[in-house]
Design a protein around this motif. Structure first.
Motif, PDB file in Angstrom:
ATOM      1  N   PHE A  12      39.942  38.437  40.609  1.00 50.06           N
ATOM      2  CA  PHE A  12      40.834  37.343  40.194  1.00 50.06           C
ATOM      3  C   PHE A  12      42.274  37.623  39.978  1.00 50.06           C
ATOM      4  N   CYS A  13      43.153  36.510  40.038  1.00 51.13           N
ATOM      5  CA  CYS A  13      44.485  36.901  40.197  1.00 51.13           C
ATOM      6  C   CYS A  13      44.993  37.106  38.753  1.00 51.13           C
ATOM      7  N   ARG A  62      37.086  45.214  41.105  1.00 54.71           N
ATOM      8  CA  ARG A  62      37.903  44.894  39.833  1.00 54.71           C
ATOM      9  C   ARG A  62      39.085  44.161  39.917  1.00 54.71           C
ATOM     10  N   HIS A  63      39.105  43.567  40.973  1.00 53.28           N
ATOM     11  CA  HIS A  63      40.401  42.485  41.356  1.00 53.28           C
ATOM     12  C   HIS A  63      39.988  41.398  41.889  1.00 53.28           C
TER      13      HIS A  63
END
Lengths: 327, 327
Positions: free
Chosen positions: B156-157, B153-154
């Motif tokens: 992207f920054c 789920r992470h």
């Protein structure tokens, strides 16, 4: 029993009115009330009114527009008197750096609101350390800073990279593209006093003020209990295996968004193998030394953390009263 | 004193070797060892070998390549015997849904690894509830699931929206554009048994199994102590004001990444005003009823949570032994 007097950012009960957040009409009507007040955050610092009686961080709602509008607004809750409290994140450009020559030094820089000599930016550590606001206000500011720091670092969806939108009165960010919803983050940290009979273990990080020793600490990792994290950190940082853990108290620590979980832990031995990357030093202190640290009269000039920090209260509790381990 | 027997995902000490994560050469050499094993996660579920003796989630490293490679790999730590343990997140396509006709129902769907009848996907709740792996393995799987759910789920920054890169042996994601660094997230949740003399407060959410009552619970918010969160949740969900809080124990709850912080709290009255959005019902139970719930013989057929959950142990501790409040 020593109290937790002076512990920063802590309040027993504050009505967060979280059941009201979902209703934009009710939030708007709370915002329009004459007794509504706002906590302003700019570049991670609270903006307060500088009055004769001291700092007042609870400003009229009209200050939001007067200072150029908010990037994010959130509804924080209701004071005991029933006044609605909001938080607003100002754009970085609302404040500017200026040289502070007030104490004769030329290289110190402060943040100011241009044209508003009545407003003052003071960082939250100094506010807590100096007792510059009431206990309740300190706790509100801790929530304000943690929440707004989260917003400023989470403008994009971590799931798909799209810009996200503020939702639920500032307590959520929603992605309009992948529909992911994101909640503010709070990072649990264990901070523990390892004890062995009449001695306790303190360490110092290179960044600490000269002579200061404090309790060891570290983040709780995914899949870990508080108890396992306590034992792991003491083993990793000082090479000491530990047994029973005894919870003490907790404290919000909004730098940027930690929850400090204070514990005592029973050491299995006094042999140290200090991790010199994390710590400059770690050593055992006798109960007499601990009392001297708390009372500011350690023979070698060593210092305990200030009473705004939970480490101070862990040390104080142990110094003045034996800690017993249940299991 | 009742023990915490059966509590899921918990282990006293596990060497996470976090000091080794920073060194890619050492991590690679650990990965190459013959005794290295991997926990595989696909679509949030552990993939285990189905043996005559039961499920074995510790698979040879060669399975990663055999199943099409990992999206993310992480180094989890060392077993008590010194074997390196890794975690790998498989792409969703590595597994597929299939109708499960084993019990005569046609509408149940399970996940399988195509062509690999020796492998089985079982969700982590069922694994803990059924005691399908050892206590240590359950704790490792909790860490694996929480960490890999965070990665998935992470990607992207959250600060600038760019794709991020896995760093520090799977324990960090770094943004190559804005240079932000991101750590896995763990969400502190308070779960508490409110008590008043000889009665305790339990509630049921609409999604609970029929007849089950459990302790109230909720997320700790930014700027809140554990103690304040406990009091706020009981007040919001049941309308009951509370005083002293007594910490009990903690448990990782990887759905997706919570840390359950179990507490007792002293209620000021027994008047209830139940929040019907959050709860279907909340009521006071006598000590006799609490014992009956734990022993599975409540006269109305009501049920306590299973022993894998900390709520079970809060109720059990209070049912069999008085809880005293310090302050």
């Amino acid at each position: 029993l020593p109290s937790l007097e002076g512990l920063g950012y802590v309040v027993d009960y504050f009505d967060r009115g979280s059941y009201r957040r979902e209703d934009p009409v009710e939030v708007a009507s709370l915002r329009a009330r004459e007794d509504a007040r706002v906590l302003l955050i700019a570049r991670e610092m609270p903006v307060s009114r500088n009055t004769e009686k001291g700092l007042d961080p609870l400003l009229p709602m009209s200050e939001i527009a007067a200072l150029g509008g908010a990037q994010v607004e959130a509804f924080l809750g209701l004071t005991p008197a029933g006044a609605p409290i909001f938080i607003a994140l100002l754009p970085d450009e609302a404040v500017e750096q200026r040289a502070d020559t007030s104490d004769g030094f030329l290289d110190r820089r402060i943040l100011v609101v241009p044209g508003r000599e009545d407003l003052k930016l003071v960082d939250l550590r100094s506010i807590a350390a100096g007792g510059l606001v009431t206990q309740d206000q300190g706790a509100m500011l801790a929530a304000a800073k943690a929440l707004m720091n989260w917003h400023s670092r989470h403008r994009f969806c971590s799931n798909c990279g799209s810009p996200t939108e503020v939702a639920v009165a500032g307590w959520r960010r929603d992605c309009p593209v992948c529909k992911a919803i994101h909640f503010p983050r709070t990072d649990p940290v264990v901070i523990m006093l390892a004890v062995d009979g009449d001695a306790c273990l303190l360490g110092r990080q290179p960044r600490f003020p000269k002579g200061m020793y404090s309790a060891l600490a570290g983040f709780v990792e995914p899949g870990e209990t508080i108890e396992a994290a306590v034992r792991r950190e003491v083993r990793e940082e000082a090479g000491v295996a530990c047994r029973a853990v005894q919870y003490f108290a907790s404290q919000p620590w909004p730098f940027p968004a930690s929850l400090m979980i204070g514990c005592f832990v029973e050491a299995e031995s006094r042999n140290l193998e200090v991790d010199r990357v994390e710590l400059e030093d770690a050593r055992w202190f006798s109960r007499e030394e601990a009392v001297a640290l708390i009372e500011g009269r350690h023979p070698d000039g060593l210092l305990a953390p200030a009473s705004m920090a939970i480490a101070h209260h862990l040390l104080k509790r142990w110094a003045y009263k034996a800690v017993t381990f249940d299991k």
